[in-house]
Design an enzyme around this catalytic site. Structure first.
Site, PDB file in Angstrom:
ATOM      1  N   THR A 130       1.016  -1.148  -0.099  1.00  0.00           N
ATOM      2  CA  THR A 130       0.132  -0.023  -0.160  1.00  0.00           C
ATOM      3  C   THR A 130       0.853   1.236  -0.060  1.00  0.00           C
ATOM      4  O   THR A 130       1.997   1.169   0.521  1.00  0.00           O
ATOM      5  CB  THR A 130      -0.923   0.016   1.258  1.00  0.00           C
ATOM      6  OG1 THR A 130      -1.534   1.177   1.385  1.00  0.00           O
ATOM      7  CG2 THR A 130       0.016  -0.298   2.578  1.00  0.00           C
ATOM      8  N   ASP A 131       0.495   2.448  -0.248  1.00  0.00           N
ATOM      9  CA  ASP A 131       0.926   3.779  -0.287  1.00  0.00           C
ATOM     10  C   ASP A 131       1.294   4.085   1.058  1.00  0.00           C
ATOM     11  O   ASP A 131       1.783   5.076   1.328  1.00  0.00           O
ATOM     12  CB  ASP A 131       0.368   4.750  -1.253  1.00  0.00           C
ATOM     13  CG  ASP A 131      -1.222   5.129  -1.013  1.00  0.00           C
ATOM     14  OD1 ASP A 131      -1.709   4.347  -0.197  1.00  0.00           O
ATOM     15  OD2 ASP A 131      -1.507   5.859  -1.673  1.00  0.00           O
ATOM     16  N   GLU A 132       0.317   3.464   1.899  1.00  0.00           N
ATOM     17  CA  GLU A 132       0.336   4.044   3.446  1.00  0.00           C
ATOM     18  C   GLU A 132       1.567   3.776   3.993  1.00  0.00           C
ATOM     19  O   GLU A 132       1.768   4.527   5.118  1.00  0.00           O
ATOM     20  CB  GLU A 132      -0.923   3.190   4.292  1.00  0.00           C
ATOM     21  CG  GLU A 132      -2.188   3.413   3.375  1.00  0.00           C
ATOM     22  CD  GLU A 132      -3.488   2.935   4.285  1.00  0.00           C
ATOM     23  OE1 GLU A 132      -3.473   3.024   5.440  1.00  0.00           O
ATOM     24  OE2 GLU A 132      -4.444   2.623   3.611  1.00  0.00           O
ATOM     25  N   TYR A 155      -1.571  -0.791  10.958  1.00  0.00           N
ATOM     26  CA  TYR A 155      -1.755  -1.537   9.657  1.00  0.00           C
ATOM     27  C   TYR A 155      -0.662  -1.237   8.722  1.00  0.00           C
ATOM     28  O   TYR A 155       0.072  -2.067   8.338  1.00  0.00           O
ATOM     29  CB  TYR A 155      -3.061  -0.875   9.041  1.00  0.00           C
ATOM     30  CG  TYR A 155      -3.059  -1.368   7.470  1.00  0.00           C
ATOM     31  CD1 TYR A 155      -3.124  -2.783   7.134  1.00  0.00           C
ATOM     32  CD2 TYR A 155      -3.194  -0.340   6.457  1.00  0.00           C
ATOM     33  CE1 TYR A 155      -3.222  -2.873   5.580  1.00  0.00           C
ATOM     34  CE2 TYR A 155      -3.194  -0.288   5.089  1.00  0.00           C
ATOM     35  CZ  TYR A 155      -3.133  -1.839   4.715  1.00  0.00           C
ATOM     36  OH  TYR A 155      -3.038  -1.992   3.312  1.00  0.00           O
ATOM     37  N   LYS A 159       2.361  -3.570   7.116  1.00  0.00           N
ATOM     38  CA  LYS A 159       2.708  -3.493   5.473  1.00  0.00           C
ATOM     39  C   LYS A 159       4.042  -3.012   5.419  1.00  0.00           C
ATOM     40  O   LYS A 159       4.748  -3.714   4.657  1.00  0.00           O
ATOM     41  CB  LYS A 159       1.811  -2.792   5.058  1.00  0.00           C
ATOM     42  CG  LYS A 159       0.197  -3.418   5.034  1.00  0.00           C
ATOM     43  CD  LYS A 159       0.011  -4.796   4.326  1.00  0.00           C
ATOM     44  CE  LYS A 159       0.258  -4.866   2.677  1.00  0.00           C
ATOM     45  NZ  LYS A 159       0.085  -6.124   2.447  1.00  0.00           N
TER      46      LYS A 159
END
Ligand SMILES: NC(=O)c1ccc[n+]([C@@H]2O[C@H](COP(=O)([O-])OP(=O)(O)OC[C@H]3O[C@@H](n4cnc5c(N)ncnc54)[C@H](O)[C@@H]3O)[C@@H](O)[C@H]2O)c1
Length: 347
Positions: A130-132, A155, A159
């Site tokens: 994810t870009d998060e 989260y 990741k």
């Protein structure tokens, strides 16, 4: 190509499974069927000879070894994860166990299999992230593959940790890995705890539509079927050791996004006593809510020729129509644990 897809009964994984089978590949779907899974998502391909399902947990190394030996895949497309930020605030342990330890066990099983079969350069371990992991942007700039990691939720931290493991297995053991970091997805089969389905389903029920904080958080939205195509593109043509940022080039504040969905619903299912936007209700913000994400997708566009096929407005209209036509699908999920309740308030 025979692809071992993990998390193929989830939102994006099922789009990948459907796309890959339609694209002529064989798929082995490995999924533990957690609360977020729904085998109906892959019903369209369930009877195809090119499709097989294995109910297994990526933390179960013995099960993974058996599955690799039984199916002999050419590639792994790893999507299985715990994915809901609000749930990660209430219960971070599962996120560390599945996203970090699960990825470790999958890497080790893939490495043992790849080494036993002669360390083929053609093998791929594609980790979907994810870009998060890049944290939160200010008003300007966009994430690229060179953006330093700065995860801020349990989260995104889990990741980020899994991304590091995957790169380390590439550098240390020579496993041919690729990583992709994608912006927010939306589309059919999106589990009804995530923002867009929550908006659609609350609006249809005439219930308040919750918007966190002032609704000013900006996300870059990508239609899930475009993401599935991007993932297959990276899997087939991406260079080992490389990572790819994937995004829709469609930045919107949450409140603008919600208003757009409300306008589509006003057109499709007008309310007798007002507009759907009248239902918008601002609720206390998520702790540590990242302000803005945006992706610079130049690399995947220039090197691999991928670009999104639909605009956000087209994709949202398709998505709303899909939820209107698939009430049986989403109604069956409303009773699942935590759905419809506010989670992750940090209290
Ligand atoms: N949804 C997004 O907007 C988005 C954006 C970028 C990246 N991603 C990444 O894409 C991947 C898929 O996201 P999603 O939104 O489809 O998730 P999802 O929550 O809809 O589906 C996750 C799937 O993984 C399975 N799973 C969970 N734990 C497992 C375990 N221990 N063993 C085996 N299977 C397990 C679940 O049963 C479920 O089918 C994730 O890795 C996520 O981090 C998601």
């Amino acid at each position: 190509m025979k692809i071992l897809v993990t998390g193929g009964a989830g939102f994006i994984g099922s789009a990948v499974v459907r796309y890959a089978v339609a694209d002529g590949h064989s798929v082995v779907n490995v999924d533990a069927l957690t609360y977020a899974a729904c085998l109906d998502n892959v019903a369209a391909v369930a009877d195809e000879p090119a499709y097989a399902f294995e109910c297994a947990d990526i933390r179960d190394r013995a099960a993974l070894d058996r599955i690799f030996a039984a199916h002999d895949p050419d590639a792994v497309l790893h999507l299985a994860a715990e994915t809901h930020v609000d749930r990660s605030i209430d219960g971070p342990g599962t996120f560390v166990e599945t996203n970090v330890a699960g990825t470790f066990h999958l890497l080790e099983a893939a490495r043992a299999y790849w080494e036993a079969r002669g360390r083929s350069d053609a093998f791929r371990f594609h980790h979907v992230s994810t870009d998060e992991v890049f944290g939160s942007l200010g008003a300007l700039g966009r994430f690229t593959e060179a953006t330093p990691y700065d995860p801020r939720s349990p989260y995104s931290a889990s990741k980020a940790a899994s991304d590091h493991l995957v790169r380390a297995w590439g550098a240390t053991y020579g496993l041919p890995v690729v990583v992709s970091n994608c912006s927010n997805n939306y589309g059919p089969y999106h589990f009804p705890e995530k923002l867009i389905p929550v908006v659609i389903l609350n609006a249809l029920a005439g219930r308040p539509i919750p918007v966190y904080g002032a609704g000013s958080n900006v996300r870059d939205w990508l239609y899930v079927e475009d993401h599935a195509e991007a993932l297959l593109t990276v899997l087939k043509r991406g260079a080992p050791g490389r990572s790819y940022a994937i995004g829709g080039g469609a930045e919107r504040s949450n409140i603008d996004l919600v208003r757009t969905i409300c306008a589509i619903l006003d057109d499709r299912r007008p309310r007798s006593d007002g507009t759907h936007a009248d239902l918008i209700t601002f609720v206390p913000d998520r702790p540590g809510h990242d302000a803005r994400y945006a992706i610079d997708a130049t690399r995947i566009r220039d090197e691999l020729g991928w670009r999104p096929s639909v605009t956000l407005e087209q994709g949202l209209a398709r998505t709303v129509d899909w939820y209107l036509e698939h009430e049986d699908w989403w109604r069956a999920l409303l009773g699942r644990d935590g759905v419809g309740r506010r989670l992750g308030t940090g209290g």
